[in-house]
Design a protein around this motif. Sequence first.
Motif, mmCIF file in Angstrom:
data_model
loop_
_atom_site.group_PDB
_atom_site.id
_atom_site.type_symbol
_atom_site.label_atom_id
_atom_site.label_comp_id
_atom_site.label_asym_id
_atom_site.label_seq_id
_atom_site.Cartn_x
_atom_site.Cartn_y
_atom_site.Cartn_z
ATOM 1 N N LYS A 1 9.466 -0.581 65.215
ATOM 2 C CA LYS A 1 8.809 -0.030 64.023
ATOM 3 C C LYS A 1 9.530 1.220 63.538
ATOM 4 C CE LYS A 1 4.065 -1.645 64.391
ATOM 5 N NZ LYS A 1 2.687 -1.357 64.816
ATOM 6 N N ASN A 2 9.855 2.103 64.471
ATOM 7 C CA ASN A 2 10.529 3.334 64.103
ATOM 8 C C ASN A 2 11.908 3.080 63.522
ATOM 9 O OD1 ASN A 2 8.990 5.647 64.379
ATOM 10 N ND2 ASN A 2 9.018 5.443 66.627
ATOM 11 N N GLU A 3 12.614 2.157 64.161
ATOM 12 C CA GLU A 3 13.961 1.841 63.707
ATOM 13 C C GLU A 3 13.942 1.253 62.284
ATOM 14 O OE1 GLU A 3 16.692 2.614 65.149
ATOM 15 O OE2 GLU A 3 18.058 1.558 63.789
ATOM 16 N N LEU A 4 12.981 0.354 62.036
ATOM 17 C CA LEU A 4 12.939 -0.332 60.740
ATOM 18 C C LEU A 4 12.633 0.613 59.589
ATOM 19 C CD1 LEU A 4 11.194 -3.688 61.679
ATOM 20 C CD2 LEU A 4 13.586 -3.329 61.059
ATOM 21 N N LYS A 5 11.979 1.743 59.899
ATOM 22 C CA LYS A 5 11.654 2.709 58.846
ATOM 23 C C LYS A 5 12.912 3.233 58.161
ATOM 24 C CE LYS A 5 7.196 4.407 60.346
ATOM 25 N NZ LYS A 5 6.700 5.121 61.498
ATOM 26 N N ASN A 6 14.053 3.155 58.867
ATOM 27 C CA ASN A 6 15.301 3.677 58.295
ATOM 28 C C ASN A 6 15.956 2.727 57.301
ATOM 29 O OD1 ASN A 6 15.066 5.855 60.034
ATOM 30 N ND2 ASN A 6 16.135 4.742 61.682
#
Lengths: 446, 446
Positions: A20-25
């Motif tokens: 989830k955190n990675e996809l925010k980028n």
Amino acid sequence: MIEIEKIYGIINEGDIDKLKNELKNYHPVDIAELLDELLPEQCITLFGALEFDDAVQVLEEIDTDKRYFILTNIDPDYASKLISEMSSDILADFLGELKNGERKKILSLMKEEDKKELKNLLAYDEDTAGGRMTTDYIAFPQHLKAKDVLDRLAEIAPDAETIYYLYVIDSQGKLVGVISLRDLILAPEDAPIKEFMKTDVKKINVSAPQEEAAQMIQKYGLLALPVVDDNDVLLGIVTVDDAMTVTEEETTEDILKFSGSDIDKTINFEEISPWSRAKRRLPWILVAIAGEIISGRVINNFSEALQTIVALSFFIPVLMDMGGNVGTQSAAIVIRGLATGTLTTASMIKNILREAVIGAILGLINGLVVAAVTYVWQGEILLGVTVGIAMAINLTIAAALGTFMPLFWHKMGRDPAVASGPFVTTLLDVLGLFIYFSTAAKILKL
Amino acid sequence: MIEIEKIYGIINEGDIDKLKNELKNYHPVDIAELLDELLPEQCITLFGALEFDDAVQVLEEIDTDKRYFILTNIDPDYASKLISEMSSDILADFLGELKNGERKKILSLMKEEDKKELKNLLAYDEDTAGGRMTTDYIAFPQHLKAKDVLDRLAEIAPDAETIYYLYVIDSQGKLVGVISLRDLILAPEDAPIKEFMKTDVKKINVSAPQEEAAQMIQKYGLLALPVVDDNDVLLGIVTVDDAMTVTEEETTEDILKFSGSDIDKTINFEEISPWSRAKRRLPWILVAIAGEIISGRVINNFSEALQTIVALSFFIPVLMDMGGNVGTQSAAIVIRGLATGTLTTASMIKNILREAVIGAILGLINGLVVAAVTYVWQGEILLGVTVGIAMAINLTIAAALGTFMPLFWHKMGRDPAVASGPFVTTLLDVLGLFIYFSTAAKILKL
């Protein structure tokens, strides 16, 4: 750039929070591309890690098969919510592309109100402004004030395709004006929108061709164009990114038609079988064969001459090819000029004459070159003169005919790109050979 | 639609107030078109009746000559004010197109600050993002609050190209974020923009090709794309309507290159003399001549066979033309696929094989048809078989070669459209004739 290896790793670790955190980028458009690289179950995992708004946008970007797969393999309630937020024009195209059974499955996920809206959209021919529009526009009644509109915008904005143009309608739903978000925030808070709206609104009829909508958007530099029915009732909008897509599709269609190979508006190389692609290209080729058989008969008529001087046949390729080249060049220039609007039929005769002059210049130069080559090669001055003269006449006619054909079809209200390519080439072959052998008969006294 | 007759009438009456009222009904883009229909002095009269904002937009729409004529024939102070409000990218292109003396005259009308800004813009190559960008963007320092930005917008808005994207910069001018007008009006009044701005901003380097800017705008559905230098300092923006123009120009270039007739990025039929247009098309044609002379030599090598069976020459046109048609079709499909991004070199070999299969299918069908026609026409079964087999082999090679050529040039980092058309055709002619006569020699035992 997306680092695919990194995403792979995180999916395999199964660490959803990290994913989830990675996809925010990443931009949803890039995530949509990434989905093409993943296995089906990895797609579902990744999709599940997306925030709602991003998930909607990703769904809008991926192709029919992948979209169907994802929607039917996630929680049905979540799928239903996602569908409800998708742009109505994309949804309509999506349903149109599905097989019957699949369509039912997707429809069963949809809310009643969404279904009804879609049914209306699906009624329009997909090549028209109606088939291209979205119903996710914003319209206000004309009695409101600037402040009221601004206040209401906050609720409506998330669902709308664009909030930069706000349309103003009367009690019958008729389009009476437009305010840009720009005008709205610059207007005094208590100004009635009726006072600062623009009443001279560029609009398009729902049954007009989609290219016309795209051209108006480009010509007037609009971000969106309202689509109305015969009574001026506002039905939807076509946005600038739709216009870019339409232009791209239409250009592809033109190029493929021109080369006699119009196979599909959106060429998808993987999905169409070689057999069906061959079938679509076959008709023009068979027509061309018929034409070229006539070329053969022209040669047949002069077969005695050919038997006397076999060398005449050596120059058949150069004459045929040059005529085709110059004719196709002229046709391409004209077709493109018509498509971009830099050329009109008004100046038709002038343009044909100009092209013929160019053809004559090219013909003279090439005629001299070919005559010289022929003389050096064959040692026959009269053969050189024959080939040179035939070349000069050929290219003049080729340029004029290449210009005339698309202008003619355009004037007849037909698509100028259709088969101008193969058609012009074949016609020029027949004419060119006839001119060549007639010239030879005269000069070489055959 | 503009009623030209009506406008003519009013101009001739000399009733300026009536003209002013009438012009209010028209869009500046339409007024710009109208100017093409008027005599020079009528243009000046009409231009004088325009409101200031409309006059600026009309100036931006008309062509270089007309723009120069108007600016140098109206009150210099007014001209100076108009120039100052014109979009900087249009102004830069305008100055670039003027002759030296004319440029000086226009520069003398410009304010010092405008001149300086323009000098910077003119330093960029016109095919780059820098050459296409405008400096009329809006940027704010990151410490502001939503309310501050909204308040300041009112002053700045009239000069900006778009106010829908507001860029956020740090004290060094570096691009650190973007807020859309949409986000701004939905944000709480006292929210610092730093908190709701998007930090993952799509941007492009000033020296990147303009097509790349256009593709990014289309791909991500942007209204504008910020242009930055190597240190991320914001220099300008490329807007969505510029992107549409770039795409149109690039497509035109592709089509004309493909047909071997790339004469100019913006074809203007009236302004280029037939002589210079002929000159630009000449090189490719001379190259093709050289190729076709080789075709002639192939026939020469088989001239004995030809003398024995003159009928062999009757089928030269159909073989040559079909090979060229199928090859060009394949090339057109590949070039378009590469331009729109639906095709990548990754799947190169697979695609060549697929195209070859299509070619083989087309070849077999056409071979059968031509063999039958040949038999009926000439009464010679073996001649029919010869032509049929040659046709089948020819079309298979044509499709494969037509696919391979543009993919090859693309992979080599060259423009796939360049001369793929004439080049493929010529190569196929030579190969096709060789295959034809070799087959004939084998089957007819010549």
